[in-house]
Design a protein around this motif. Structure first.
Motif, mmCIF file in Angstrom:
data_model
loop_
_atom_site.group_PDB
_atom_site.id
_atom_site.type_symbol
_atom_site.label_atom_id
_atom_site.label_comp_id
_atom_site.label_asym_id
_atom_site.label_seq_id
_atom_site.Cartn_x
_atom_site.Cartn_y
_atom_site.Cartn_z
ATOM 1 N N PHE A 1 10.887 -15.860 8.907
ATOM 2 C CA PHE A 1 10.614 -15.119 7.675
ATOM 3 C C PHE A 1 11.520 -15.591 6.540
ATOM 4 C CE2 PHE A 1 8.545 -11.614 10.192
ATOM 5 C CZ PHE A 1 7.366 -11.573 9.459
ATOM 6 N N LEU B 1 2.070 -22.475 -0.084
ATOM 7 C CA LEU B 1 2.383 -21.079 -0.369
ATOM 8 C C LEU B 1 2.332 -20.793 -1.865
ATOM 9 C CD1 LEU B 1 5.349 -20.469 2.111
ATOM 10 C CD2 LEU B 1 3.061 -19.470 2.240
ATOM 11 N N PHE C 1 -2.588 -18.752 7.306
ATOM 12 C CA PHE C 1 -2.748 -17.960 6.090
ATOM 13 C C PHE C 1 -3.637 -18.689 5.087
ATOM 14 C CE2 PHE C 1 -1.325 -16.166 2.026
ATOM 15 C CZ PHE C 1 -1.327 -14.806 2.306
ATOM 16 N N ALA D 1 2.919 -5.689 3.485
ATOM 17 C CA ALA D 1 1.847 -6.165 2.607
ATOM 18 C C ALA D 1 0.755 -5.121 2.425
ATOM 19 C CB ALA D 1 1.244 -7.448 3.172
ATOM 20 N N LEU E 1 10.192 -18.935 5.295
ATOM 21 C CA LEU E 1 8.967 -18.775 4.504
ATOM 22 C C LEU E 1 9.280 -18.226 3.113
ATOM 23 C CD1 LEU E 1 6.665 -17.304 7.302
ATOM 24 C CD2 LEU E 1 6.330 -19.492 6.129
ATOM 25 N N GLY F 1 0.580 -10.826 5.096
ATOM 26 C CA GLY F 1 1.969 -11.178 5.383
ATOM 27 C C GLY F 1 2.648 -10.187 6.301
ATOM 28 N N PRO G 1 1.672 -14.180 -0.436
ATOM 29 C CA PRO G 1 2.023 -13.445 0.777
ATOM 30 C C PRO G 1 3.329 -12.679 0.603
ATOM 31 C CG PRO G 1 2.635 -15.738 1.011
ATOM 32 C CD PRO G 1 1.969 -15.616 -0.331
ATOM 33 N N SER G 2 3.520 -11.639 1.424
ATOM 34 C CA SER G 2 4.777 -10.903 1.452
ATOM 35 C C SER G 2 5.522 -11.277 2.727
ATOM 36 C CB SER G 2 4.515 -9.392 1.440
ATOM 37 O OG SER G 2 5.727 -8.684 1.638
ATOM 38 N N PHE G 3 6.813 -11.557 2.589
ATOM 39 C CA PHE G 3 7.616 -11.918 3.754
ATOM 40 C C PHE G 3 8.756 -10.933 4.013
ATOM 41 C CE2 PHE G 3 6.097 -16.228 2.345
ATOM 42 C CZ PHE G 3 5.130 -16.317 3.331
ATOM 43 N N PHE H 1 3.786 -10.097 11.476
ATOM 44 C CA PHE H 1 3.096 -10.866 10.430
ATOM 45 C C PHE H 1 1.612 -10.842 10.726
ATOM 46 C CE2 PHE H 1 1.296 -14.586 8.435
ATOM 47 C CZ PHE H 1 1.959 -14.679 7.221
#
Length: 242
Positions: free
Chosen positions: A192, A140, A224, A156, A195, A173, A150-152, A167
């Motif tokens: 989430f 990551l 991803f 995104a 991550l 993300g 990525p956005s969690f 997701f």
């Protein structure tokens, strides 16, 4: 031919001729470098086991037209030896080294990637955390350094404040209901959280995650990664996730 010295992490080796090897290294200041280590496969080689994958070395090389030549190598951190004694750590390290080759360019400085990889190998060698958690955190963070963070939590696509439940790998993300494309997955909220912890370095949250959430997170990280690399990572299939 110019002579240079740098810290390096050995990523991969290939046989060359009867006694030599081509060493692929990620250096602190020069990026990824390929160099010939002459006579390294002989029993009495002066390099010994210092130029094996996962080793951190202080290396001196002559710069060549196509391949450089290693003239000296001193061990800085023998992570490779410690990691090789533990199969889960070994498979995780193998995947990290393969990804490091893919995410770096020859002779392009990649100091952040160098530091990330060195820190991840140290964590594996010292058994600081469960190997698959170290691997997923490295993947990551390496992707984030490469420009694919990525956005969690927030969406995104549109940036709508989260947390959101869906997701989407191709969207980057977490996605809100309005932006959710077909085929999006719906990970557990705990996944989430895991991550996000792996990306930010919240090891308290990561180490406390349940196995089912770790497994779900690993699947999303792998998807991803391979989406953005536009290729499979062969070593990931060998990672011991038991």
């Amino acid at each position: 031919m110019p002579l240079y010295r740098d810290e390096a992490i050995v990523l991969r080796t290939h046989k060359l001729g009867e006694a030599d090897r081509i060493i692929t290294m990620l250096t602190r200041t020069r990026g990824r470098v390929r160099a010939v280590a002459k006579g390294v496969r002989r029993t009495k080689s002066r390099f010994g086991s210092r130029l094996e994958p996962g080793m951190v070395v202080d290396v001196q090389c002559y710069e060549g037209r196509n391949l450089d030549t290693v003239t000296q190598a001193e061990t800085l951190a023998p992570y490779g030896d410690a990691i090789a004694r533990d199969y889960p750590a070994y498979t995780a390290a193998t995947a990290m080294l393969e990804v490091a080759i893919t995410l770096t360019e020859e002779h392009e400085p990649q100091t952040q990637q160098f530091l990330l990889l060195g820190g991840a190998l140290r964590a594996l060698a010292e058994r600081a955390h469960e190997p698959t958690l170290v691997l997923d955190a490295f993947l990551l963070r390496s992707l984030a350094v490469a420009g694919w963070a990525p956005s969690f939590s927030d969406c995104a696509r549109c940036g709508a404040q989260g947390p959101h439940r869906a997701f989407s790998v191709q969207s980057g993300g977490a996605v809100c209901p309005a932006c959710r494309p077909p085929g999006s997955s719906a990970p557990a909220p705990e996944t989430f959280t895991l991550l996000a912890g792996l990306l930010s370095g919240d090891w308290e949250a990561a180490d406390g995650a349940e196995p089912r959430h770790r497994s779900q997170a690993s699947g999303l990280v792998a998807a991803f990664l391979q989406w953005h690399l536009e290729r499979g990572v062969r070593s990931l299939r060998l990672v011991d996730r038991t």
